[in-house]
Scaffold this motif. Structure first.
Motif, PDB file in Angstrom:
ATOM      1  N   THR A  52      41.981  38.836  43.018  1.00  0.00           N
ATOM      2  CA  THR A  52      41.614  39.159  41.640  1.00  0.00           C
ATOM      3  C   THR A  52      40.498  38.244  41.185  1.00  0.00           C
ATOM      4  O   THR A  52      40.271  37.168  41.757  1.00  0.00           O
ATOM      5  CB  THR A  52      42.812  39.007  40.697  1.00  0.00           C
ATOM      6  N   THR A  53      39.789  38.671  40.152  1.00  0.00           N
ATOM      7  CA  THR A  53      38.741  37.841  39.572  1.00  0.00           C
ATOM      8  C   THR A  53      39.369  36.799  38.645  1.00  0.00           C
ATOM      9  O   THR A  53      40.587  36.791  38.422  1.00  0.00           O
ATOM     10  CB  THR A  53      37.764  38.716  38.764  1.00  0.00           C
ATOM     11  N   ASP A  62      39.358  36.587  35.540  1.00  0.00           N
ATOM     12  CA  ASP A  62      40.005  37.171  34.360  1.00  0.00           C
ATOM     13  C   ASP A  62      41.138  38.126  34.726  1.00  0.00           C
ATOM     14  O   ASP A  62      41.608  38.910  33.897  1.00  0.00           O
ATOM     15  CB  ASP A  62      38.976  37.884  33.470  1.00  0.00           C
ATOM     16  N   GLY A  63      41.561  38.071  35.993  1.00  0.00           N
ATOM     17  CA  GLY A  63      42.740  38.836  36.400  1.00  0.00           C
ATOM     18  C   GLY A  63      42.480  40.262  36.821  1.00  0.00           C
ATOM     19  O   GLY A  63      43.423  40.989  37.142  1.00  0.00           O
ATOM     20  N   LYS A  64      41.222  40.671  36.878  1.00  0.00           N
ATOM     21  CA  LYS A  64      40.910  42.042  37.277  1.00  0.00           C
ATOM     22  C   LYS A  64      40.831  42.139  38.804  1.00  0.00           C
ATOM     23  O   LYS A  64      40.590  41.138  39.486  1.00  0.00           O
ATOM     24  CB  LYS A  64      39.581  42.481  36.656  1.00  0.00           C
ATOM     25  N   PRO A  65      41.023  43.336  39.373  1.00  0.00           N
ATOM     26  CA  PRO A  65      40.925  43.485  40.830  1.00  0.00           C
ATOM     27  C   PRO A  65      39.545  43.069  41.330  1.00  0.00           C
ATOM     28  O   PRO A  65      38.520  43.389  40.726  1.00  0.00           O
ATOM     29  CB  PRO A  65      41.167  44.982  41.055  1.00  0.00           C
ATOM     30  N   SER A  66      39.531  42.329  42.416  1.00  0.00           N
ATOM     31  CA  SER A  66      38.280  41.866  43.004  1.00  0.00           C
ATOM     32  C   SER A  66      37.903  42.730  44.192  1.00  0.00           C
ATOM     33  O   SER A  66      38.767  43.197  44.929  1.00  0.00           O
ATOM     34  CB  SER A  66      38.418  40.415  43.460  1.00  0.00           C
ATOM     35  N   LYS A  67      36.588  42.937  44.362  1.00  0.00           N
ATOM     36  CA  LYS A  67      36.112  43.677  45.528  1.00  0.00           C
ATOM     37  C   LYS A  67      35.733  42.742  46.672  1.00  0.00           C
ATOM     38  O   LYS A  67      35.410  43.202  47.766  1.00  0.00           O
ATOM     39  CB  LYS A  67      34.897  44.542  45.156  1.00  0.00           C
TER      40      LYS A  67
END
Length: 482
Positions: free
Chosen positions: A441-442, A444-449
């Protein structure tokens, strides 16, 4: 000469060469030694890489590097090029004989240089020469400024139709950020959205609508064969020049795995290639042409190129001579057979492959079924000693940077002697890594690529299993740098 004698001579040559290098810049010698160690200890599955023979490698490290030789055989802009003439003539001779081409040009430094020579040769043949004749001029130096500006506009306003990047084409086939996409008014053809296969009727329809001057065929990530006779029919119907970029599969053409309609050389007006990859030579490029384009290609210098790399042309000649041996045909067939074994290994483990398999040297694995991007998969595999590269899949939602796939090729490990059982084991190791990798995750908690987490102990386990496979098939056996 015996194998033991050859190994002893090779070891001595490299030991002494590295000692000389270390006397000037030891860090370069150290990096060179480490590169051999790294290559010996990893599963190299990058489709565009291979292992050149010691003879090819040694050929590049000579005083042929010291010569400027702009021009062509017998027509140089510098004196004292008689030995370079011999080298270039031999490289071209081997290429003509190996591929059955009327003409061969061995000067390009790389694949993109070979493609630039081909593009500008087509423009010169199809646009510049007729325009000069119409204006009553022999060359561009005789044109008025007004005529020259008109010609420049015509040269830079021609149409090119090539395979899209996400369908398996190459960035030099009209990708807009590349020079090829800036030189031409370009459009692209793709593959069938359901099967991922080339639809020749769709390519023909696109060509009829767009009417390109150049139709480019060939690929860097398409795991199937191409019917070049059909591509030539399409080109002829719309009055286009057919250019084939066979950089990736030149070894399969040289090794007679691709014959008839699948051999591009008899069907294309101009064929380009690299000399490494599946051809197993030095890094460099080459252009093959039909007679009508030979004179235009022969002007690659000064049209596009400067001084050729004479030491690399010599290495090309050695590699092409190797490829003319019967053993190379056996190798090329094994490359294709091993790709099928790798693909079958994935399919039996429920992995997803673009087009559902392969019939060349490439396997394109869609890693989205593992919940990963290509970049995450590539990085996790590298941690486990498996060297691949991320690659787009058709209609890729992650674009060309993160991608949804990884591209795998069999030429390098086939050179090391891998066969069916080893490639099945390689598929198993790759699946183990991907099944045990979680996307990160990034901040800020978002899915990371990009970020990922590989399960504890998985990398060491896979490295150990890979080492067992590699130990049975040593790289440059007998070469000792200690």
């Amino acid at each position: 000469m015996s194998d033991d004698r050859t190994s002893a001579l090779t070891s001595s040559a490299y030991q002494q060469a590295l000692e000389v290098i270390a006397s000037v810049e030891p860090r370069i010698a150290d990096a060179t030694r480490q590169e051999l160690t790294d290559q010996r200890g990893s599963l190299k599955l990058i489709a565009s890489e291979n292992y050149a023979s010691p003879a090819v490698l040694l050929t590049m490290g000579t005083w042929l590097s010291d010569k400027y030789a702009e021009g062509t055989v017998g027509h140089r802009f510098y004196a004292g090029c008689q030995n370079v003439d011999t080298v270039e003539a031999l490289a071209a001779e081997h290429a003509r004989e190996l591929f059955g081409a009327p003409y061969a040009y061995a000067q390009p430094h790389s694949g993109i240089d070979a493609n630039l020579v081909a593009f500008w040769s087509i423009l010169a043949h199809r646009v510049e020469t007729p325009a000069l004749a119409k204006l009553g001029a022999k060359n561009v130096n005789e044109l008025t400024e007004e005529d020259w500006e008109r010609l420049r506009h015509e040269l830079g306003n021609q149409r090119l139709l090539g395979m899209s990047l996400d369908a398996g084409g190459h960035l030099t086939h009209g990708f807009r950020p590349n020079i090829s996409g800036k030189m031409f008014h370009q459009q692209q053809y793709g593959t069938d959205p359901e099967t991922g296969l080339l639809d020749y009727d769709a390519v023909a329809a696109k060509a009829r609508e767009f009417k390109p001057l150049v139709l480019v065929a060939g690929y860097s990530a398409y795991p199937r064969r191409v019917n070049f006779a059909k591509m030539r029919e399409i080109a002829d119907e719309v009055g286009a020049t057919l250019m084939v970029d066979m950089a990736h599969f030149a070894g399969l053409v040289a090794g007679k795995v691709f014959t008839g309609d699948e051999d591009p050389v008899p069907h294309a007006h101009i064929t380009t290639t690299t000399t490494h990859k599946s051809l197993r030579g030095p890094r460099g490029g080459m252009v093959l042409a039909q007679e009508e384009y030979a004179a235009d290609v022969d002007r690659g210098c000064p049209m596009v190129l400067g001084g050729p790399l004479s030491h690399v042309m010599a290495a090309k000649a050695v590699a092409l001579a190797e490829a003319r041996q019967p053993s190379f045909q056996t190798y090329a067939q094994q490359v294709a057979d091993n790709a099928k074994s790798l693909a079958e290994g994935f399919l039996t483990r429920d992995a997803t492959l673009v087009t559902g398999g392969t019939d060349n040297h490439i396997v394109l694995l869609d890693v989205s079924s593992f919940g990963l991007t290509g970049r995450q998969a590539e990085s996790a595999l590298l941690d486990a000693g498996v060297v691949t590269n991320r690659n787009s899949v058709p209609q890729d939602p992650n674009g060309a940077w993160y991608t949804s796939g990884i591209r795998l090729g069999t030429p390098a490990l086939t050179t090391r002697g891998f066969g069916h059982d080893e490639f099945d084991a390689v598929a198993d190791l790759i699946v183990q890594v991907l099944q045990n990798t979680q996307p990160g995750t990034t901040k800020d908690g978002k899915p990371s690529k990009a970020s990922y987490a590989l399960g504890d102990g998985v990398a060491d386990k896979v490295k150990g299993a890979a080492a067992d496979l590699l130990d049975k098939h040593p790289l440059y056996p007998g070469l000792n740098l200690s």
